[in-house]
Motif scaffolding. Structure first.
Motif, PDB file in Angstrom:
ATOM      1  N   LEU A 157       0.832  -1.200   0.000  1.00 36.18           N
ATOM      2  CA  LEU A 157       0.000   0.000   0.000  1.00 36.18           C
ATOM      3  C   LEU A 157       0.866   1.250   0.000  1.00 36.18           C
ATOM      4  CD1 LEU A 157      -2.653  -1.121   2.642  1.00 36.18           C
ATOM      5  CD2 LEU A 157      -2.850  -1.198   0.152  1.00 36.18           C
ATOM      6  N   MET A 158       1.951   1.210   0.765  1.00 37.67           N
ATOM      7  CA  MET A 158       2.865   2.348   0.817  1.00 37.67           C
ATOM      8  C   MET A 158       3.485   2.614  -0.556  1.00 37.67           C
ATOM      9  SD  MET A 158       6.404   2.735   3.035  1.00 37.67           S
ATOM     10  CE  MET A 158       7.213   1.454   2.044  1.00 37.67           C
ATOM     11  N   LEU A 159       3.974   1.567  -1.194  1.00 31.36           N
ATOM     12  CA  LEU A 159       4.654   1.736  -2.481  1.00 31.36           C
ATOM     13  C   LEU A 159       3.687   2.224  -3.562  1.00 31.36           C
ATOM     14  CD1 LEU A 159       6.928  -1.448  -2.426  1.00 31.36           C
ATOM     15  CD2 LEU A 159       7.569   0.915  -1.928  1.00 31.36           C
ATOM     16  N   ILE A 160       2.484   1.650  -3.572  1.00 29.12           N
ATOM     17  CA  ILE A 160       1.492   2.073  -4.561  1.00 29.12           C
ATOM     18  C   ILE A 160       1.090   3.523  -4.331  1.00 29.12           C
ATOM     19  CG2 ILE A 160      -0.871   1.712  -5.358  1.00 29.12           C
ATOM     20  CD1 ILE A 160      -0.438  -1.291  -4.830  1.00 29.12           C
ATOM     21  N   SER A 161       0.902   3.900  -3.076  1.00 33.27           N
ATOM     22  CA  SER A 161       0.509   5.281  -2.770  1.00 33.27           C
ATOM     23  C   SER A 161       1.591   6.274  -3.162  1.00 33.27           C
ATOM     24  CB  SER A 161       0.187   5.416  -1.282  1.00 33.27           C
ATOM     25  OG  SER A 161      -0.949   4.659  -0.940  1.00 33.27           O
ATOM     26  N   LEU A 162       2.845   5.915  -2.943  1.00 30.77           N
ATOM     27  CA  LEU A 162       3.943   6.789  -3.344  1.00 30.77           C
ATOM     28  C   LEU A 162       3.965   6.985  -4.855  1.00 30.77           C
ATOM     29  CD1 LEU A 162       6.789   5.517  -0.982  1.00 30.77           C
ATOM     30  CD2 LEU A 162       5.692   7.764  -0.911  1.00 30.77           C
ATOM     31  N   GLY A 163       3.751   5.889  -5.603  1.00 33.53           N
ATOM     32  CA  GLY A 163       3.700   6.005  -7.058  1.00 33.53           C
ATOM     33  C   GLY A 163       2.536   6.850  -7.529  1.00 33.53           C
ATOM     34  N   ALA A 164       1.361   6.664  -6.900  1.00 40.09           N
ATOM     35  CA  ALA A 164       0.176   7.445  -7.282  1.00 40.09           C
ATOM     36  C   ALA A 164       0.371   8.919  -6.973  1.00 40.09           C
ATOM     37  CB  ALA A 164      -1.051   6.906  -6.553  1.00 40.09           C
ATOM     38  N   ALA A 165       0.990   9.220  -5.824  1.00 38.40           N
ATOM     39  CA  ALA A 165       1.230  10.620  -5.462  1.00 38.40           C
ATOM     40  C   ALA A 165       2.182  11.279  -6.454  1.00 38.40           C
ATOM     41  CB  ALA A 165       1.798  10.705  -4.046  1.00 38.40           C
ATOM     42  N   GLY A 166       3.217  10.548  -6.856  1.00 36.81           N
ATOM     43  CA  GLY A 166       4.150  11.090  -7.842  1.00 36.81           C
ATOM     44  C   GLY A 166       3.470  11.387  -9.165  1.00 36.81           C
ATOM     45  N   LEU A 167       2.627  10.451  -9.620  1.00 38.06           N
ATOM     46  CA  LEU A 167       1.899  10.650 -10.871  1.00 38.06           C
ATOM     47  C   LEU A 167       0.961  11.849 -10.766  1.00 38.06           C
ATOM     48  CD1 LEU A 167       0.986   9.710 -13.698  1.00 38.06           C
ATOM     49  CD2 LEU A 167      -0.678   8.212 -12.548  1.00 38.06           C
ATOM     50  N   HIS A 168       0.241  11.937  -9.652  1.00 37.84           N
ATOM     51  CA  HIS A 168      -0.698  13.044  -9.457  1.00 37.84           C
ATOM     52  C   HIS A 168       0.016  14.393  -9.445  1.00 37.84           C
ATOM     53  CE1 HIS A 168      -4.020  15.387  -7.727  1.00 37.84           C
ATOM     54  NE2 HIS A 168      -3.072  15.978  -7.035  1.00 37.84           N
ATOM     55  N   CYS A 169       1.106  14.455  -8.683  1.00 36.61           N
ATOM     56  CA  CYS A 169       1.834  15.731  -8.574  1.00 36.61           C
ATOM     57  C   CYS A 169       2.324  16.203  -9.933  1.00 36.61           C
ATOM     58  CB  CYS A 169       3.005  15.587  -7.602  1.00 36.61           C
ATOM     59  SG  CYS A 169       2.490  15.347  -5.892  1.00 36.61           S
ATOM     60  N   LEU A 170       2.844  15.280 -10.726  1.00 40.47           N
ATOM     61  CA  LEU A 170       3.343  15.633 -12.053  1.00 40.47           C
ATOM     62  C   LEU A 170       2.203  16.144 -12.937  1.00 40.47           C
ATOM     63  CD1 LEU A 170       5.548  15.721 -14.228  1.00 40.47           C
ATOM     64  CD2 LEU A 170       5.021  13.311 -14.712  1.00 40.47           C
ATOM     65  N   LEU A 171       1.094  15.397 -12.965  1.00 46.29           N
ATOM     66  CA  LEU A 171      -0.022  15.792 -13.822  1.00 46.29           C
ATOM     67  C   LEU A 171      -0.625  17.120 -13.376  1.00 46.29           C
ATOM     68  CD1 LEU A 171      -1.846  12.369 -14.369  1.00 46.29           C
ATOM     69  CD2 LEU A 171      -0.455  13.638 -16.012  1.00 46.29           C
ATOM     70  N   ALA A 172      -0.818  17.285 -12.060  1.00 44.08           N
ATOM     71  CA  ALA A 172      -1.403  18.535 -11.568  1.00 44.08           C
ATOM     72  C   ALA A 172      -0.505  19.719 -11.884  1.00 44.08           C
ATOM     73  CB  ALA A 172      -1.648  18.430 -10.057  1.00 44.08           C
ATOM     74  N   TRP A 173       0.799  19.555 -11.697  1.00 43.67           N
ATOM     75  CA  TRP A 173       1.756  20.634 -11.980  1.00 43.67           C
ATOM     76  C   TRP A 173       1.706  21.026 -13.454  1.00 43.67           C
ATOM     77  CZ3 TRP A 173       6.533  20.594 -14.779  1.00 43.67           C
ATOM     78  CH2 TRP A 173       7.301  21.738 -14.596  1.00 43.67           C
ATOM     79  N   LEU A 174       1.556  20.031 -14.332  1.00 44.46           N
ATOM     80  CA  LEU A 174       1.512  20.311 -15.766  1.00 44.46           C
ATOM     81  C   LEU A 174       0.190  20.949 -16.186  1.00 44.46           C
ATOM     82  CD1 LEU A 174       3.084  17.012 -17.173  1.00 44.46           C
ATOM     83  CD2 LEU A 174       4.135  19.282 -17.171  1.00 44.46           C
ATOM     84  N   LEU A 175      -0.914  20.489 -15.599  1.00 45.26           N
ATOM     85  CA  LEU A 175      -2.230  20.878 -16.094  1.00 45.26           C
ATOM     86  C   LEU A 175      -2.777  22.170 -15.493  1.00 45.26           C
ATOM     87  CD1 LEU A 175      -3.911  17.347 -16.099  1.00 45.26           C
ATOM     88  CD2 LEU A 175      -3.052  18.605 -18.077  1.00 45.26           C
ATOM     89  N   VAL A 176      -2.520  22.397 -14.208  1.00 51.20           N
ATOM     90  CA  VAL A 176      -3.137  23.539 -13.538  1.00 51.20           C
ATOM     91  C   VAL A 176      -2.736  24.860 -14.182  1.00 51.20           C
ATOM     92  CG1 VAL A 176      -3.192  24.880 -11.391  1.00 51.20           C
ATOM     93  CG2 VAL A 176      -3.508  22.404 -11.326  1.00 51.20           C
ATOM     94  N   SER A 177      -1.450  25.053 -14.403  1.00 47.80           N
ATOM     95  CA  SER A 177      -0.958  26.347 -14.892  1.00 47.80           C
ATOM     96  C   SER A 177      -0.627  26.358 -16.375  1.00 47.80           C
ATOM     97  CB  SER A 177       0.283  26.758 -14.088  1.00 47.80           C
ATOM     98  OG  SER A 177      -0.043  26.878 -12.724  1.00 47.80           O
TER      99      SER A 177
END
Length: 449
Positions: A157-177
């Motif tokens: 669960l820890m490893l999957i959550s870390l991967g999901a957070a990384g993916l989310h952060c990248l996408l949000a950073w690219l898309l928001v601004s």
């Protein structure tokens, strides 16, 4: 035995804390990105995110009833019953998808509770539409989440959550601004990032269930177990109170955001920042509570009343001490934390006026959380639900509304946070006494046997 249980809880809770903080990173990133993008978008994610989390926690709480069921099967060494229990939880998740999606697509009842600026409401509706696309994946993943915790396997669960957070952060950073090369999407970019992260976690969870050597003994995919009425009834008997408890607890903050919306975007945004900090702080007792549930459930399944009792003592001791220290740290670091979220002076002033109340209630939140989850280990879920309704809706929400808008000297948004403190004190007292009675009953039954 107390020291041994403390070590077991810490070993389980640390990966869970990391997993939950990774999940919280997505909320933090959304808040920070939108705090510097626009106040309307930040207010939209405060209201829309509150609605989404309330719905998700309610539905996920139901399917996570598989946790105590699997924990007790594991403790009793009924290994052949573990795969059927997981499959029943998957079927239950599928049945809950439709009402969840409909609630996200038609949030009119919730949005009508308080006046919201038209521009903010339009963004809220668009945000929830995107989040609905990821809801099926999130619900199915929560079955996997509860299953691994019940078996004492938090590392995947820890490893999957870390991967999901990384993916989310990248996408949000690219898309928001607009860094992706197109038009800045603001709050919609955060919604897309959340939905993509949800499907990522589901795919990773299914791969782990299929390929992990540690799970081979349970033969999870050897046979597809179709929905069984008795098993579904058992999950619903445990899960509906669990889901409603989660909904009550989370919706209290959702309704606060809706009520505060009439005070303006700055008040909503300031509340959102402090609610973010409170949610992050809650991850500590929640991780310990999840570990405590697993230990208590396994001990109950093994008919080891003493182990269950010591596990509860260890959970309360760890959560109480660590949450007290965390509350003190939040109080001392209030200004830099708030300033990191927003550059709007009005938002900063609102948030700083609320942080003290949030820091003060940490120990009471820890006690009531550990007690509620330990009771789930005994498969006691209905009475704790009633406690949460009285405390969080009756004292916290209704009392906060009165303090905020109807008192002789209305306190505004601070009234809700003062009432929240009172609600957590009451919940800690009631759930603590309920847990004490459950432990004494189990001890008496063990002595009689």
């Amino acid at each position: 035995m107390l020291l041994h249980q403390i070590r077991l809880l810490v070993a389980h809770a640390v990966p869970m804390l990391i997993a939950q903080l990774a999940g919280m990173t997505m909320m933090i990133i959304d808040t920070v990105l939108l705090g510097h993008y626009g106040t309307e978008d930040l207010a939209a994610v405060a209201v829309g995110g509150g609605i989404y989390i309330a719905i998700i926690f309610a539905l996920a709480g139901v399917v996570q009833a598989v946790g105590p069921v699997v924990a007790q099967h594991f403790g009793a060494r009924r290994l052949s019953e573990i795969a059927p229990a997981l499959h029943q939880a998957f079927w239950l998740s599928l049945s809950l998808m439709l009402p969840g999606i409909l609630l996200l697509l038609h949030p009119d009842a919730l949005l009508s509770l308080s006046p919201i600026e038209p521009a903010v409401e339009a963004k809220v509706r668009a945000y929830l539409l995107i989040l609905a696309c990821g809801l099926p994946a999130v619900l199915l993943h929560r079955c996997f989440y509860a299953f691994c915790n019940a078996l004492g396997q938090p590392r995947p669960l820890m490893l999957i959550s870390l991967g999901a957070a990384g993916l989310h952060c990248l996408l949000a950073w690219l898309l928001v601004s607009g860094r992706w090369g197109g038009e800045p999407l603001g709050v919609l970019g955060c919604g897309i990032a959340n939905a993509c992260a949800g499907w990522f976690t589901l795919l990773c969870g299914l791969a782990y269930l299929r390929l992990a050597p540690a799970l081979a003994v349970y033969r999870l995919f050897a046979h597809l177990h179709m929905p069984k009425l008795s098993a579904q009834r058992e999950l619903l008997r445990l899960g509906l109170p669990m889901g409603f408890s989660s909904f009550v607890e989370i919706s209290a903050f959702t309704f606060i955001a809706l009520f505060v919306a009439q005070l303006g975007a700055a008040a909503v945004a300031g509340h959102r920042i402090v609610a973010n900090l409170a949610a992050i702080a809650y991850m500590l007792p929640l991780a310990l509570a999840i570990a405590t549930l697993a230990q208590v459930g396994q001990a109950v399944g093994a008919r080891d009343a003493r182990r269950a009792r010591v596990s509860i003592a260890a959970g309360l001791l760890l959560a109480g001490v660590l949450s007290t220290l965390l509350g003190l740290a939040l109080w001392l670091l209030a200004e830099p934390l708030v300033f990191a979220y927003s550059s709007d002076v009005r938002v900063q002033a609102t948030a700083l006026g609320l942080v003290g109340w949030m820091a003060l209630y940490q120990v009471f939140d820890a006690v009531q959380t550990i007690a509620a989850f330990a009771l789930r280990g005994y498969k006691i879920t209905f009475a704790p639900m009633l406690v949460h309704v009285v405390s969080f809706w009756g004292v916290g929400l209704a009392g906060g509304w009165w303090l905020a808008f109807r008192a002789e000297d209305p306190l505004g948004v601070a009234g809700f946070w003062i009432a929240s403190l009172a609600s957590l004190v009451l919940a800690a007292l009631l759930l603590g006494s309920m847990l004490w009675r459950a432990v004494r009953l189990a001890r008496a039954e063990a002595a009689a046997a």
